[in-house]
Design an enzyme around this catalytic site. Structure first.
Site, PDB file in Angstrom:
ATOM      1  N   HIS A  99      25.536  -4.885 -46.058  1.00 46.52           N
ATOM      2  CA  HIS A  99      25.199  -3.775 -46.959  1.00 46.52           C
ATOM      3  C   HIS A  99      23.738  -3.893 -47.362  1.00 46.52           C
ATOM      4  O   HIS A  99      23.215  -4.994 -47.528  1.00 46.52           O
ATOM      5  CB  HIS A  99      26.097  -3.748 -48.201  1.00 46.52           C
ATOM      6  N   HIS A 101      21.115  -2.709 -50.347  1.00 48.17           N
ATOM      7  CA  HIS A 101      20.984  -2.158 -51.688  1.00 48.17           C
ATOM      8  C   HIS A 101      19.840  -1.147 -51.662  1.00 48.17           C
ATOM      9  O   HIS A 101      18.724  -1.480 -51.237  1.00 48.17           O
ATOM     10  CB  HIS A 101      20.637  -3.257 -52.696  1.00 48.17           C
TER      11      HIS A 101
END
Ligand code: DGP
Length: 113
Positions: A99, A101
């Site tokens: 992932h 941010h």
């Protein structure tokens, strides 16, 4: 991956505030925001971390960056944002599904801690 919270979000089995999605990627708001705008950009396919990506993933990695830009526009932070991934526990990674941010909406300091 059966036990992966982000796989469950990608499959719609766990609720999240989705900002953008397409066939390969998803962007949703972080549960614990570190800035006024804080989204997570993930691939739908389970990849544990950036360092696990291989040459065959090049297209997907590119798509993730484009998803980040689309999400930044939707969140109205496209003129100033930070895109960062924590790779490995010592770097702050707590969820083992790749992932990025996407952070914005306030002045972002450098270097990060
Ligand atoms: P990292 O520490 O880099 O692995 O970031 C993981 C982020 O994921 C952290 O900022 C909190 C967020 N997070 C963890 N679980 C959930 C969840 O179930 N929903 C949402 N929206 N965010 C989550």
């Amino acid at each position: 991956m059966a036990d992966c919270i982000f796989c469950k979000i990608a499959a719609g089995e766990v609720n999240a505030k989705v900002v953008y999605e397409d066939a390969d990627t998803l962007a949703f708001l972080d549960l614990n925001p570190q800035a006024p705008a804080h989204a997570l950009i993930i691939p739908r396919r389970h990849l544990p971390r950036l360092a696990a990506a291989e040459d065959i993933d090049a297209g997907l990695l590119g798509k993730l960056q484009l998803t980040a830009v689309k999400t930044a526009k939707l969140l109205k932070i496209e003129t100033a944002f930070r895109l960062v991934t924590n790779n490995g526990k010592a770097a702050g990674q707590s969820v083992d599904h790749l992932h990025y941010h996407l952070l914005g909406g306030r002045k972002l300091l450098w270097p990060p801690g």
